[in-house]
Write a protein that holds these residues in place. Structure first.
Motif, PDB file in Angstrom:
ATOM      1  N   VAL C 213       0.783  -1.180  -0.102  1.00 58.93           N
ATOM      2  CA  VAL C 213       0.077   0.220   0.162  1.00 58.93           C
ATOM      3  C   VAL C 213       1.075   1.221   0.004  1.00 58.93           C
ATOM      4  N   VAL C 214       1.751   1.268   0.782  1.00 56.69           N
ATOM      5  CA  VAL C 214       2.764   2.312   0.845  1.00 56.69           C
ATOM      6  C   VAL C 214       3.390   2.556  -0.453  1.00 56.69           C
ATOM      7  N   ASN C 215       3.788   1.491  -1.237  1.00 59.13           N
ATOM      8  CA  ASN C 215       4.487   1.527  -2.458  1.00 59.13           C
ATOM      9  C   ASN C 215       3.516   2.209  -3.483  1.00 59.13           C
ATOM     10  N   ARG C 216       2.111   1.774  -3.198  1.00 61.03           N
ATOM     11  CA  ARG C 216       0.995   2.354  -4.127  1.00 61.03           C
ATOM     12  C   ARG C 216       1.032   3.860  -4.102  1.00 61.03           C
ATOM     13  N   VAL C 217       1.185   4.185  -2.957  1.00 64.51           N
ATOM     14  CA  VAL C 217       0.920   5.761  -2.702  1.00 64.51           C
ATOM     15  C   VAL C 217       1.842   6.400  -3.708  1.00 64.51           C
ATOM     16  N   GLY C 218       3.371   5.683  -3.560  1.00 61.07           N
ATOM     17  CA  GLY C 218       4.313   6.341  -4.335  1.00 61.07           C
ATOM     18  C   GLY C 218       4.107   6.056  -5.833  1.00 61.07           C
ATOM     19  N   ASP C 219       3.384   4.698  -6.214  1.00 67.08           N
ATOM     20  CA  ASP C 219       3.053   4.732  -7.703  1.00 67.08           C
ATOM     21  C   ASP C 219       2.226   5.715  -8.146  1.00 67.08           C
ATOM     22  N   PHE C 220       1.262   6.308  -7.293  1.00 68.64           N
ATOM     23  CA  PHE C 220       0.308   7.293  -7.718  1.00 68.64           C
ATOM     24  C   PHE C 220       0.883   8.404  -8.502  1.00 68.64           C
ATOM     25  N   GLY C 221       2.235   8.588  -7.581  1.00 68.19           N
ATOM     26  CA  GLY C 221       3.142   9.944  -8.171  1.00 68.19           C
ATOM     27  C   GLY C 221       3.611   9.499  -9.627  1.00 68.19           C
ATOM     28  N   PHE C 222       4.045   8.300  -9.607  1.00 71.06           N
ATOM     29  CA  PHE C 222       4.707   7.623 -10.901  1.00 71.06           C
ATOM     30  C   PHE C 222       3.584   7.667 -11.981  1.00 71.06           C
ATOM     31  N   LEU C 223       2.551   7.349 -11.778  1.00 75.42           N
ATOM     32  CA  LEU C 223       1.602   7.248 -12.809  1.00 75.42           C
ATOM     33  C   LEU C 223       1.445   8.710 -13.227  1.00 75.42           C
ATOM     34  N   LEU C 224       1.084   9.637 -12.401  1.00 76.70           N
ATOM     35  CA  LEU C 224       0.710  11.088 -12.926  1.00 76.70           C
ATOM     36  C   LEU C 224       1.853  11.569 -13.701  1.00 76.70           C
ATOM     37  N   LEU C 265       6.598  14.486  -9.131  1.00 74.09           N
ATOM     38  CA  LEU C 265       5.806  13.136  -9.212  1.00 74.09           C
ATOM     39  C   LEU C 265       6.688  12.043  -9.152  1.00 74.09           C
ATOM     40  N   MET C 266       7.658  11.864  -9.948  1.00 77.41           N
ATOM     41  CA  MET C 266       8.496  10.811 -10.133  1.00 77.41           C
ATOM     42  C   MET C 266       9.285  10.625  -8.722  1.00 77.41           C
ATOM     43  N   PHE C 267       9.527  11.587  -8.174  1.00 75.13           N
ATOM     44  CA  PHE C 267      10.392  11.393  -6.936  1.00 75.13           C
ATOM     45  C   PHE C 267       9.303  10.834  -5.961  1.00 75.13           C
ATOM     46  N   VAL C 268       8.261  11.368  -5.947  1.00 75.05           N
ATOM     47  CA  VAL C 268       7.092  10.736  -5.095  1.00 75.05           C
ATOM     48  C   VAL C 268       7.147   9.205  -5.208  1.00 75.05           C
ATOM     49  N   GLY C 269       6.992   8.604  -6.586  1.00 74.25           N
ATOM     50  CA  GLY C 269       7.146   7.450  -6.588  1.00 74.25           C
ATOM     51  C   GLY C 269       8.448   6.570  -6.111  1.00 74.25           C
TER      52      GLY C 269
ATOM     53  N   VAL D 403      -4.136  -2.375 -17.981  1.00 70.12           N
ATOM     54  CA  VAL D 403      -4.093  -1.945 -19.255  1.00 70.12           C
ATOM     55  C   VAL D 403      -5.407  -0.774 -19.133  1.00 70.12           C
ATOM     56  N   GLY D 404      -6.544  -1.451 -18.917  1.00 73.35           N
ATOM     57  CA  GLY D 404      -7.725  -0.335 -18.884  1.00 73.35           C
ATOM     58  C   GLY D 404      -7.651   0.802 -18.004  1.00 73.35           C
ATOM     59  N   GLU D 405      -7.245   0.637 -16.814  1.00 74.27           N
ATOM     60  CA  GLU D 405      -6.956   1.614 -15.990  1.00 74.27           C
ATOM     61  C   GLU D 405      -5.993   2.724 -16.396  1.00 74.27           C
ATOM     62  N   PHE D 406      -4.825   2.239 -16.929  1.00 79.12           N
ATOM     63  CA  PHE D 406      -3.872   3.085 -17.356  1.00 79.12           C
ATOM     64  C   PHE D 406      -4.410   4.040 -18.578  1.00 79.12           C
ATOM     65  N   LEU D 407      -4.988   3.274 -19.452  1.00 78.91           N
ATOM     66  CA  LEU D 407      -5.568   3.974 -20.713  1.00 78.91           C
ATOM     67  C   LEU D 407      -6.583   5.151 -20.439  1.00 78.91           C
ATOM     68  N   ILE D 408      -7.490   4.615 -19.228  1.00 78.20           N
ATOM     69  CA  ILE D 408      -8.294   5.475 -18.952  1.00 78.20           C
ATOM     70  C   ILE D 408      -7.940   6.846 -18.228  1.00 78.20           C
ATOM     71  N   MET D 409      -7.108   6.520 -17.366  1.00 81.56           N
ATOM     72  CA  MET D 409      -6.163   7.749 -16.577  1.00 81.56           C
ATOM     73  C   MET D 409      -5.447   8.595 -17.607  1.00 81.56           C
ATOM     74  N   LEU D 410      -4.917   7.753 -18.506  1.00 83.80           N
ATOM     75  CA  LEU D 410      -3.961   8.584 -19.386  1.00 83.80           C
ATOM     76  C   LEU D 410      -4.912   9.340 -20.372  1.00 83.80           C
ATOM     77  N   GLY D 426      -7.644   6.589  -6.009  1.00 86.04           N
ATOM     78  CA  GLY D 426      -8.492   5.539  -5.878  1.00 86.04           C
ATOM     79  C   GLY D 426      -7.858   3.905  -6.237  1.00 86.04           C
ATOM     80  N   VAL D 427      -6.570   4.236  -6.831  1.00 86.04           N
ATOM     81  CA  VAL D 427      -5.963   2.993  -7.196  1.00 86.04           C
ATOM     82  C   VAL D 427      -5.309   2.584  -5.901  1.00 86.04           C
ATOM     83  N   ILE D 428      -4.763   3.761  -5.019  1.00 85.87           N
ATOM     84  CA  ILE D 428      -4.162   3.484  -3.613  1.00 85.87           C
ATOM     85  C   ILE D 428      -5.274   2.510  -2.930  1.00 85.87           C
TER      86      ILE D 428
END
Lengths: 100, 491, 690, 523
Positions: C213-224, C265-269, D403-410, D426-428
């Motif tokens: 979960v904590v990693n996901r918090v970081g991933d949030f930043g990576f995604l954005l 944001l990357m750094f958050v990841g 794949v779906g979530e990524f495309l959606i958010m992208l 929400g992903v968290i």
């Protein structure tokens, strides 16, 4: 010359008295009679207008109404008798099993 | 006195225009006579005899076809419109008679007068549907009503039946008086009772300034509203429907309503346009209040017959939507709906009559527990009819509602349509409630054993189901028929 | 075959394929052979193996399938290692500017302008990573064969471990951010699975979940960050992104603001994956996993992914001075903060865990001051000595039948000499004793923290203090574990033994690497050629160029390396380290009763440090409790009491309205007639007087 | 694939009515032999699936046009036709439906004991409705099928459901019915508007797409259509029927409900609300996106604190469908393709989750999370499967959900970046609630073993989980074939709604506010 308006007013009064009778009375027989009174009011109107216009329709209609009223009365009375046999009353406030 | 020259062709036309009625009356008398000569175990013949008469009348209706035959100096007209309603009424009558084959014996209505009253009443209905003079309409109304009063109280040892009869009778007479007075006022305002003449006078708002005429129209409307049970003239309906022998209830809800609407549609199509700015809002309000009151009153009801009574009030409200729309489409929709309604409602009552062991308590909703799975065919049929009443595809009820609301939308009555559909959503609750009891509830103790329907009865049910489904899936032919019958009205 | 060898880069995919084959094979073995054995015979097991499979005694005949697993799992990694070495060798033979090889395997996600393929990119940066990952990974696999030999779920363990290797290699070899993210989440998954390997222990499964979960918090930043990159660069491939930087800078799209947003944001990841403030909390708990896992995932490889990511995106980071500052400050703060938490820990693995957090801080500090090469260099040396230390601690725990509390150890030196000596080497390396791997990399970082454009003396000072603290707590660990009087349970003491060869050989190899690993990057100041830095130069020069284009700042000169200051600072840091060691010696060898007294003397401070500054509790109270309470409130108050109340309320209102409406139906005819009359009056009245 | 041309030209009709024929036959089978009835139904659904495969194989991904179309006048008086066709949007939903049905049937083998025959009849009727909704390209026909789905589902919940099944069934029915009748009014309004403009009565979608509806009218119609679909999706705050329906429904019902029925809502947006009313779609996009995001977070948060596994999964559906809506209203290629793909993903993953819950419920007769714990020890294969599905559901890369979530958010990031920032959180939460649930159910000490009577998955259960797992991997690793089939359609779709929006904007006064546009409110 005086039109049929007086007769119409009379018929209206008769009709209204009858209607109020239907609403206000508790005895089914009297209600039936009040309905007859209303029909008579209608007849007055028909006949008056018919004669004023020289048109037979009004008179014919009145006869029709009378005939029908007679038939209705016959049926009505027989229903009343049936009720009286079962309940020994024709007071409509006591005839309220069916409601809601 | 004006001497009327004898014209044989006119007489023939007159006879032709009431040929189906004549057949019915003859049958009624025949049945009454036959009753005298039949032994107790031969009484079942009466029913079939009546049915034969009705079918003959129906045949005659189609022999006459949709061609226009004016009889009795324009008092009665046999045309496409009449044909449509004759079909509805006679079909309803035929279905009821078919059901009587499995019902009369245990309900104690296996009597000549029962059948002849039904036939007489049907005669009145046909006259009402075809009447083109206020007087004929009135005569038809009374001819259909008086036998019905008797029929409602036919099981005169049952308190509820006789009470229902009394209420229906007193209020029926009261309502008829209003209608009559309306006719009198119209007569006073125009000097005629012939509808074509009235149309001629009122068209384009010609009579819209006359208070007398307006009041007459209003009272006429009250009379009809009583008969088709619109709010606030509906109050007799649940009581009379509940008290009446169920077969009669089915007959009333389908046939009487159709006949009353036939006359109302005729008047509405022909006379209301002349006073439409005045009467339009009245119709609108009546439609909305009627469906709303009908639907919400049914929600908490536990007597299935009463539920269907309230439902029939609501349906009158839906049909009024078509009249509010006021155009061809609206009237066609009303016609179509009345046809569907007759079949689905008679069907629903038909199933219930098999399930219920006796009148009154027999129609408590709790008796339906567990029926659905134990008697799958009955359950499926009742579900089908209820689904159709609720207006869910793929049933005729849906097409009917679609048709009605589309007329409203087309004429700009969006809000009316919205209220209508919301109402039908609310109605889902009580229709589904019956389904809930049939399928979802586990029975307490024994599941009631329904009566086994004889052939005729089963046939009637199947016919209802078939019509409901066919009208739901391939309504084309009937739509065309409704369209043409309304068109013939305007000719 | 000749052609295959002539261009090994066409077989890059084998580096991924071998571990994947291991995953599949071990998975099948786990399902087919192992599952039936694990099922309790009576349907509900009471088998309570207290968490550590290695603590179980008793020798049985090793089943064939276990032998197979023991062969497949390390074998596959070794094969990958061989391919990796061959590939890198070939890379070295190529001209420096051409050292980027991309192998596209198949299209993955393509939609509109987005086109991401599964493609592998071998360049100097990823070559370092794959060598570290496969090399250290292989050693740890070998070690695990011995360490987990008593574990019933043997195949499952290696299934996870191979899956981890596959994911990690995807992470470092992927040619685009999206593929990196795949590996990124993949290693997170494996981390989750391996931390919670002994899932019957609540603490283990909780720790696994926490890590994920904590990693996901970081991933949030990576995604954005990826979204920002895509919509501005139109691609997610490294090479394309880097290639587009100049033109986008020119066209004004790539502003400092955008670069700052992306990199922050990357750094958050990165903070999530690499356990930096504020997201470091999962790593200490991750020690619930088997020790080889801690060594592989939570020391050598996975946790360095954040550093890799920052280094990979150096061109973007260099455009965002603010981010650079943030990275440096967070790195330095983490280094000192985590080091201070390591001081009081009693659990041997937890000490190492905080040490890892601290060392990762160094790497970020390096990146933050623009010394990406130094960061990667430290990443590599750290992988060697920290893996060594973890494996050593595993060997200790193995010897101690599962005991991890250092307060119950002591004098182990005599029983486990190999473990002791190798760990000692590791400790010297991490403490920064000259000549060992850690010295070179750490010193490079310290120097650059001081001298670089982005650096400052303050950062240097913080890092130096952290270095001293590191030396202190690491020697505390050594003294408490291997020296002094035995504080072991008698029962435990009887069974203390040196570990088998399968465990000690990897220790020895890693010890050798901990010594020599740093020689690749001996700085010019010490007469070395810093081959390592040169190797990575093609990767990082783009960033410097971009930064120069953005700020027209004059590049820091190569002359910096001849600064006498460098020697002074070098001496200072060595002195600080020796000072730390001296204190540790004094407190734990000379006056062993002293630490307890100090703790008693400052109870509040001790409690604060021992409880890790109550950060976990703070998070729990401030965030987790709040969210849970909120959710319950939402559910109960909003869903049930509000929306459903409206829904049911409408239904109820309609129905009760119906029940009321029905009441006008009194059953009395007169009332009915009245209603009709009223209706008639209304209608007629309306029509006439409308 | 060489199917006879005759078959292919009628294939969609066959697909719609084959289950109906199956139900009809079933009606006449003796009810005593439950086993045979189940086999027969399975056979019907399998044949249905096999027949749908040629549609997929022969589908031309290079064109945006409707394919395999069939057009028969039905109610000519109203201009209503039986028009069916399939394009890149509906293709995968059709496939999902035919694919998930046999699985759902297979899952009932042990679960459904009473009234088997009726159950199967309703299942088949349900399939008629679902397939019909996705294939109808006539507004009226769409509506018919749309409503048709209600009744069987109502029975499935009401008869074979849990304790509060009646409440749930009625709530389900009335909730969705209210929405759809409002849509009916809008359909009528649209129908007459079309008549007014073109002089032709028709409900054919291709004709209605060409209308340029006045913006104010678009607004109200969009609301009416949107409400119907929002109820179905369900979007926050119209979602409260879903947890009840899911919790009470039998496993197969939940699977169908989650996998297909909810998609009817999102599909409705895509097929009707958005292309018919593009201006309103664009103008209301922030609003819908906002609701979608609230749904994502809200669903996740509320899921987190559920005590009943099924309810948890139900709320997770609210969250996932929020993602789908977010993607659709990104109004660009990535978002919409992601949305469609996510519909499929959600169907597979959440379907599998419900199947998983069903598997342990059948044995233990409880769904309370607190009753479980540590069952991984006794049901390892189940644990493996369930964890896999869990990770698919929380969007782990390499599995389908990502794949779906990524495309959606992208995609959505382009149009509404702020929304995506929240959506990404929400992903968290997804990880939190799913993993927490897994931890409490699967891991930890085995506490209640003797009460739960758990045994690992049997062959039948493996058989129906396996295809789902296959697709979890397939879509995750190689989504290309899935995306390529929808490219042309979605591309044309996006271009069309953008073009219509642009032309409408050009016609309206510059700087017109939404209040002015829709409510005549001037500053």
């Amino acid at each position: 010359m005086m039109g049929p308006s007086a007769y119409l007013i009379l018929s209206g009064i008769l009709f209204a008295i009858g209607a109020i009778g239907v609403v206000a009375r508790k005895n089914a027989l009297i209600i039936l009679m009040s309905v007859e009174l209303m029909l008579n009011g209608v007849n007055v109107a028909f006949v008056a207008v018919g004669s004023y216009m020289g048109d037979p329709t009004g008179g014919i209609f009145a006869f029709m109404v009378m005939t029908v009223a007679a038939a209705e009365a016959a049926v009505g009375l027989s229903i009343l008798i049936a009720i009286y046999r079962l309940k020994e009353t024709i007071d409509i406030t006591e005839l309220s099993v069916l409601k809601w | 006195m004006i001497a009327i020259p004898f014209d044989s062709s006119q007489v023939m036309q007159g006879i032709a225009s009431i040929a189906p009625e004549a057949i019915l009356v003859c049958t009624a008398i025949t049945v009454l006579m036959a009753d005298l000569f039949l032994a107790e175990d031969g009484k079942w013949l009466l029913c079939w005899l009546s049915l034969a008469g009705v079918l003959a009348a129906l045949g005659e209706v189609y022999l006459l076809g949709s061609s226009r035959i004016v009889g009795f100096s324009g008092m009665i007209t046999s045309d496409g419109f009449g044909m449509f309603f004759s079909t509805v009424v006679l079909s309803a009558c035929a279905l009821v008679l078919l059901m009587a084959t499995g019902w009369s014996e245990r309900a104690g209505t296996q009597k000549g007068e029962f059948y002849s009253l039904i036939l007489m009443s049907t005669t009145g209905m046909l006259i009402m549907a075809k009447g083109t003079d206020l007087m004929t309409i009135f005569l038809g109304l009374e001819t259909l009503s008086i036998p019905i009063y008797v029929l409602v109280g036919f099981q005169r040892s049952r308190m509820t039946a006789i009470e229902g009869a009394l209420k229906y009778f007193l209020l029926g007479a009261f309502g008829a008086a209003f209608m009559l007075y309306g006719m009198a006022l119209i007569y006073a305002a125009t000097g005629t009772t012939k509808i074509p003449v009235l149309v001629y006078m009122s068209v384009g708002g010609g009579m819209a300034g006359s208070s007398l005429f307006l009041a007459g129209m209003g009272l006429l409307l009250v009379g009809f509203a009583f008969k088709v049970s619109l709010f606030p003239f509906h109050m007799w309906t649940p009581d009379a429907y509940e008290g009446a022998p169920t077969l009669v209830t089915a007959f009333m809800s389908a046939a009487v309503k159709a006949a009353a609407f036939a006359a109302l549609v005729r008047v509405a199509m022909l006379l209301f346009p002349g006073v439409s700015p005045a009467i339009g809002p009245v119709l609108w309000v009546l439609a909305v209040l009627t469906m709303t009151v009908g639907n919400i009153s049914a929600l908490g009801q536990n007597n299935v017959k009463r539920i269907l009574a309230y439902s029939s009030i609501a349906h009158a409200g839906y049909i009024m939507v078509g009249l509010v729309a006021g155009d061809l489409l609206g009237s066609q929709a009303a016609l179509f709906y009345l046809l569907v309604y007759a079949f689905m409602n008679i069907g629903a009552f038909g199933v219930l009559m098999l399930i219920s062991q006796k009148e009154d308590d027999g129609y408590d909703i709790h008796n339906l527990r567990g029926i659905g799975f134990k008697y799958p065919v009955l359950g499926a049929l009742l579900t089908l009819f209820l689904v159709s009443l609720a207006g869910i595809p793929p049933t005729g009820g849906f097409i009917g509602k679609f048709y009605l609301f589309s007329a409203a939308v087309k004429n700009g009555y969006i809000w009316l349509a919205i209220l209508g559909v919301l109402n039908s959503a609310a109605s889902i609750y009580y229709y589904l409630r019956i389904v809930v009891y049939m399928y979802f509830m586990t029975p307490e103790g024994e599941v009631v054993t329904p009566h086994t329907p004889p052939f005729g009865y089963a046939l009637a049910l199947c016919a209802c189901a078939a019509v409901v489904l066919v009208l739901g899936m391939i309504p084309g032919a009937v739509l065309t028929m409704a369209e043409q019958s309304v068109l013939s009205l305007l000719m | 075959m000749v052609s295959a060898l002539s261009n090994i880069h066409e077989y890059l995919w084998l580096i991924l394929a071998f571990p994947l084959a291991g995953v599949v094979l071990n998975g099948i073995i786990a399902l087919v052979a192992e599952r039936p054995l694990l099922l309790p015979a009576d349907g509900h097991g009471h088998d309570d193996h207290g968490g550590h499979g290695d603590a179980h005694g008793g020798h049985h005949e090793t089943p064939a399938y276990r032998k197979l697993v023991a062969f497949i799992a390390p074998g596959m990694i070794f094969a990958a290692f061989v391919v990796a070495v061959l590939s890198v060798l070939q890379l070295t033979r190529m001209p420096a500017e051409a050292r980027t090889v991309v192998q596209t395997l198949f299209p993955w996600i393509q939609a509109g302008g987005l086109s991401v393929s599964v493609a592998l990119q071998l360049d100097p940066l990823s070559s370092v990573m794959i060598l570290v990952v496969t090399g250290v990974g292989f050693l740890i696999h070998v070690y695990s064969v011995g360490y987990m030999s008593h574990e019933p779920a043997f195949a499952r363990f290696f299934f996870y471990l191979n899956l981890f290797m596959f994911s990690m290699l995807t992470l470092v070899l992927g040619s685009s951010y999206l593929l990196m993210f795949v590996g990124w989440e993949g290693v997170g998954l494996c981390s989750y699975l391996l931390i919670g390997f002994w899932y019957e222990k609540d603490s283990a499964s909780t720790a696994g979940k926490k890590a994920f979960v904590v990693n996901r918090v970081g991933d949030f930043g990576f995604l954005l960050a990826m979204f920002l990159v895509f919509w501005n660069f139109g691609t997610l491939n490294y090479t394309d992104v880097m290639a587009k930087i100049p033109s986008l800078q020119h066209s004004g799209i790539l502003t400092t603001g955008l670069a700052t947003a992306i990199t922050l944001l990357m750094f958050v990841g990165a903070t999530g994956k690499s356990a930096q403030i504020p997201l470091y909390v999962w790593l200490p708990d991750a020690m619930e996993g088997p020790t080889p896992v801690s060594a592989l995932i939570h020391a050598a490889t996975m946790v360095t992914a954040g550093v890799y990511m920052v280094a990979r995106s150096n061109a973007l980071f260099m455009l965002a001075p603010f981010t650079m500052g943030t990275v440096a400050v967070i790195g330095a703060a983490t280094a000192i903060f985590a080091a201070s938490m390591g001081i009081c820990q009693k659990d041997i693995k937890r000490v190492l865990a905080y040490s890892t957090v601290s060392q990762l801080g160094y790497m970020f500090l390096a990146c933050g001051v623009g010394a990406f090469g130094a960061g990667i260099f430290h990443l590599m040396t750290h992988a060697f000595f920290k893996a060594l230390l973890f494996l050593g601690s595993g060997s200790v725990i193995h010897a101690m039948s599962g005991e991890q509390d250092m307060m119950k150890m002591g004098s182990l030196r005599k029983h486990t000499p190999i473990t002791f000596w190798t760990m000692f080497i590791g400790t010297l390396a991490i403490a920064g004793i000259p000549g060992l791997a850690g010295f070179f990399s750490k010193d490079e970082i310290l120097w650059r923290a001081f001298s670089s454009d982005h650096g400052s003396p303050f950062l240097w000072a913080v890092a130096a203090v952290a270095a001293g603290t590191t030396a202190f707590y690491m020697f505390r660990l050594i003294f408490l574990t291997f020296f002094g009087a035995s504080r072991m349970d008698k029962e435990v003491e009887k069974h203390v033994h040196e570990s088998p060869f399968s465990m000690t050989i990897p220790l020895m190899v890693l010890a050798a690497l901990s010594i020599c690993g740093g020689w690749l990057g001996i700085p010019a100041a010490l007469g070395g050629s810093n081959y390592f830095e040169k190797w990575l130069e093609p990767i990082f020069e783009g960033g410097h160029k971009a930064a120069e284009a953005a700020t027209e700042a004059i590049g820091h000169g190569a002359m910096a390396h001849h600064d006498p200051m460098e020697f002074i600072l070098m001496g200072a840091s060595v002195a600080v380290a020796l000072f730390g060691i001296a204190i540790a010696y004094y407190l734990y060898m000379v006056r062993p009763e002293k630490p307890a007294k100090i703790a008693e003397g400052n109870p509040n401070l001790y409690r604060l440090v021992y409880n890790k500054y109550f950060v976990d509790e703070l998070y729990e109270w401030l965030i987790i409790r709040r969210i849970v309470d909120w959710s319950i409130w939402l559910w109960q108050m909003f869903d049930v009491q509000f929306i459903d109340a409206i829904v049911n309320g409408v239904a109820k209102t309609v129905r009760s309205a119906g029940d009321e409406t029905r009441k006008i139906q009194t059953g009395v005819v007169g009332n009915y007639a009245f209603s009709i009359l009223l209706g008639a009056v209304f209608i007629v009245g309306y029509l006439i007087w409308r | 694939m060489t199917a006879s041309p005759n078959l292919m030209s009628n294939i969609l009709t066959i697909l719609i009515f084959l289950p109906l024929a199956g139900a009809f036959v079933l009606f006449f089978l003796p009810k005593e032999n439950g086993r045979a009835i189940k086999h027969f139904t399975l056979l019907v659904t399998l044949v249905e699936f096999v027949l749908s495969v040629p549609v997929l194989l022969n589908f031309d991904g290079a064109t945006a046009a409707m394919q395999f179309t069939q057009k028969v006048p039905w109610i000519p008086q109203f201009g209503i036709g039986y028009n069916v066709g399939v394009d890149g949007i509906s293709l995968w939903l059709l496939m999902l439906t035919t694919f998930i049905m046999p699985i759902a049937i297979l899952s009932t083998y042990a679960a459904v004991e009473k009234h088997v025959k009726e159950f199967m009849i309703f299942m088949l009727l349900l399939e008629v409705g679902m397939v019909g909704v996705f294939l109808a390209i006539d507004l009226f026909l769409f509506y018919i099928f749309w409503e048709l789905v209600l009744i069987p589902m109502y029975f499935l919940i009401g008869v074979w459901g849990g304790e509060r099944r009646i409440y749930a069934a009625v709530k389900f029915f009335i909730y969705t019915f209210v929405g759809s009748v409002l849509m009916l009014v809008a359909i009528l309004a649209l129908y007459f508007y079309n008549y007014k403009v073109t002089g032709v009565y028709t409900t054919e979608l291709s004709a209605l797409y060409n209308l340029n509806i006045p913006v104010k009218m678009q607004f109200w119609m969009f609301l009416a259509f949107g409400l119907a679909f929002a109820f179905k999706v369900p979007m926050f705050p119209f979602h409260t029927w879903l947890p009840d329906a899911h919790v009470e429904a039998p496993t197969a019902g939940s699977v169908i409900l989650a996998a297909v029925l909810l998609k009817m809502g999102t599909y409705g947006f895509l097929r009707l609300a958005m292309p018919l009313f593009p201006v309103a779609t664009f103008d209301l996009m922030p609003f819908v996106t906002g609701l979608a995001v609230i749904g994502i977070i809200y669903g996740a948060l509320v899921a987190m604190v559920q005590k009943d596994i099924k309810k948890l999964v139900a709320y997770s559906s609210v969250s996932h469908l929020g993602f789908v809506m977010l993607g659709l209203f990104a109004l660009n290629l990535q978002g919409i393709e992601g949305g469609i793909l996510q519909m499929i993903n959600h169907g597979i993953s959440t379907g599998a989750l419900f199947l998983g819950v069903g598997i342990i419920y059948e044995r233990s007769h409880t769904r309370q999370i607190s009753d479980f714990g540590g069952i991984a020890k006794i049901v390892p294969l189940f644990t493996l499967t369930f964890m896999l599905v869990t990770f698919s559901s929380i969007g782990l890369p390499g599995l389908n959900g990502f794949v779906g979530e990524f495309l959606i958010m992208l995609g959505a990031f382009k149009t509404s970046p702020i929304a995506v920032v929240f959506a990404a959180s929400g992903v968290i939460f997804a990880a939190v609630y799913m993993l927490w649930m897994c931890q409490r159910v699967l891991f930890g000490k085995l506490t209640n073993a003797h009460k739960l009577h758990l045994t690992d998955m049997n062959f039948r259960e493996i058989a129906y989980m396996a295809p789902l797992v296959l697709f979890i991997f397939w879509i995750g690793v190689y989504p290309d074939p899935f995306l390529r089939k929808m490219d042309a359609t979605v591309n044309a779709y996006v271009q069309q709604i953008h073009a219509k929006h642009q032309s409408a904007l050009a016609a309206s006064p510059a700087g017109e506010t939404l209040l002015a546009r829709y409510f005549d409110v001037r500053k």
